[in-house]
Design a protein around this motif. Structure first.
Motif, PDB file in Angstrom:
ATOM      1  N   ILE A 107      -6.318  -5.042  -9.645  1.00 31.94           N
ATOM      2  CA  ILE A 107      -6.577  -3.576  -9.045  1.00 31.94           C
ATOM      3  C   ILE A 107      -6.515  -3.889  -7.447  1.00 31.94           C
ATOM      4  CG2 ILE A 107      -8.010  -1.850  -8.367  1.00 31.94           C
ATOM      5  CD1 ILE A 107      -7.178  -1.727 -11.331  1.00 31.94           C
ATOM      6  N   GLU A 108      -7.191  -5.030  -6.763  1.00 30.12           N
ATOM      7  CA  GLU A 108      -7.072  -5.119  -5.405  1.00 30.12           C
ATOM      8  C   GLU A 108      -5.778  -5.423  -4.868  1.00 30.12           C
ATOM      9  OE1 GLU A 108      -9.969  -7.329  -2.247  1.00 30.12           O
ATOM     10  OE2 GLU A 108      -9.605  -8.387  -3.732  1.00 30.12           O
ATOM     11  N   PRO A 109      -4.866  -6.265  -5.256  1.00 38.99           N
ATOM     12  CA  PRO A 109      -3.746  -6.449  -4.521  1.00 38.99           C
ATOM     13  C   PRO A 109      -2.993  -5.143  -4.430  1.00 38.99           C
ATOM     14  CG  PRO A 109      -3.974  -8.143  -6.216  1.00 38.99           C
ATOM     15  CD  PRO A 109      -4.898  -6.942  -6.733  1.00 38.99           C
ATOM     16  N   TRP A 110      -2.931  -4.386  -5.412  1.00 42.66           N
ATOM     17  CA  TRP A 110      -1.978  -3.130  -5.223  1.00 42.66           C
ATOM     18  C   TRP A 110      -2.662  -2.107  -4.418  1.00 42.66           C
ATOM     19  CZ3 TRP A 110       1.508  -5.469  -7.206  1.00 42.66           C
ATOM     20  CH2 TRP A 110       1.406  -6.511  -8.036  1.00 42.66           C
ATOM     21  N   LEU A 111      -4.019  -1.874  -4.139  1.00 47.10           N
ATOM     22  CA  LEU A 111      -4.815  -1.021  -3.332  1.00 47.10           C
ATOM     23  C   LEU A 111      -4.448  -1.719  -1.991  1.00 47.10           C
ATOM     24  CD1 LEU A 111      -8.139  -0.066  -5.001  1.00 47.10           C
ATOM     25  CD2 LEU A 111      -5.744   0.760  -5.244  1.00 47.10           C
ATOM     26  N   MET A 112      -4.543  -2.925  -1.838  1.00 42.81           N
ATOM     27  CA  MET A 112      -4.298  -3.492  -0.495  1.00 42.81           C
ATOM     28  C   MET A 112      -2.835  -3.220   0.040  1.00 42.81           C
ATOM     29  SD  MET A 112      -6.837  -4.742   0.907  1.00 42.81           S
ATOM     30  CE  MET A 112      -6.001  -5.782   2.216  1.00 42.81           C
ATOM     31  N   ASN A 113      -1.871  -3.267  -0.717  1.00 40.47           N
ATOM     32  CA  ASN A 113      -0.570  -3.114  -0.264  1.00 40.47           C
ATOM     33  C   ASN A 113      -0.445  -1.817   0.158  1.00 40.47           C
ATOM     34  OD1 ASN A 113       0.657  -5.353  -1.724  1.00 40.47           O
ATOM     35  ND2 ASN A 113       1.462  -4.611  -3.299  1.00 40.47           N
ATOM     36  N   VAL A 114      -1.221  -0.631  -0.312  1.00 43.48           N
ATOM     37  CA  VAL A 114      -0.995   0.562   0.419  1.00 43.48           C
ATOM     38  C   VAL A 114      -1.902   0.667   1.719  1.00 43.48           C
ATOM     39  CG1 VAL A 114      -1.396   3.000  -0.005  1.00 43.48           C
ATOM     40  CG2 VAL A 114      -0.658   1.648  -2.099  1.00 43.48           C
TER      41      VAL A 114
END
Length: 214
Positions: A107-114
């Motif tokens: 979850i975290e990597p994809w939220l951080m991308n945005v």
């Protein structure tokens, strides 16, 4: 006494988000006393700190000769000492660890991308082109998480664990948007977890350090 490193000050958008909050929350849930080692700007690059944290990040946990970095490792280390965060029953314990790692890896990597695009690069042409795809992928992961949560109070049922602690801190990352809270199920989940007294104490402690430095 446990010592947790934290920044003395960060920009307003990062306050309440810095990862020492995860360690503070775990310690509050476990009922373990701690103190903070507040870093001035540049302290994280000094040799003595880099010897403990090679990447110059926070938090590190120090206790009785042990120095540990990475928020996930720290939360697990604390949780091992508390039934409040890790159940004794083998299967439930494994599930709690599973969800903690899922929060960090799935979850975290994809939220951080945005979040990084929105907070630091929103006026860059490449970011404008990249954001729709990044958002679409993040929303797919969030949709899968919401479906897995279903009608349960917490990720593995009726009991809050270290997995919920980590997942909640990750889901709070894009607080500048409704990317997560647009899902009513996830919004209610975050509200339920952050209503815990231990979270409120941890957040107040972090914000209190920032206020002292202002």
């Amino acid at each position: 006494m446990i010592t947790i490193s934290a920044f003395k000050w960060v920009p307003e958008f990062a306050q309440g988000q810095v990862r020492d909050l995860r360690a503070r929350w775990a310690l509050e849930e476990a009922g373990l006393p701690y103190k903070t080692r507040l870093l001035e700007l540049g302290d994280q690059d000094k040799p003595d700190y880099r010897a403990l944290q090679p990447f110059g990040q926070v938090p590190i946990l120090e206790e009785a000769g042990l120095a540990l970095f990475e928020s996930g490792a720290i939360v697990l280390h604390i949780a091992e000492r508390s039934d409040a965060l890790l159940p004794k029953e083998t299967r439930a314990r494994a599930h709690a660890v599973q969800w903690l790692i899922a929060a960090l890896n799935s979850i975290e990597p994809w939220l951080m991308n945005v979040a990084l695009i929105d907070l630091f690069y929103q006026n860059e042409e490449w970011a404008k082109l990249r954001r729709p795809g990044a958002l679409e992928f993040a929303q797919k992961r969030l949709s899968a998480l919401s479906k897995s949560l279903g009608d349960k109070a917490y990720l593995d049922g009726d009991r809050f664990t270290a997995g919920d602690l980590m997942m909640t801190t990750v889901l709070r990352i894009p607080k500048h948007s409704d990317m997560v809270t647009g899902d009513k199920r996830l919004a209610a989940y975050i509200e339920r977890c952050t209503a815990r007294p231990a979270f409120k104490r941890a957040l107040d402690a972090q914000l209190g350090d920032f206020r002292m430095a202002a």
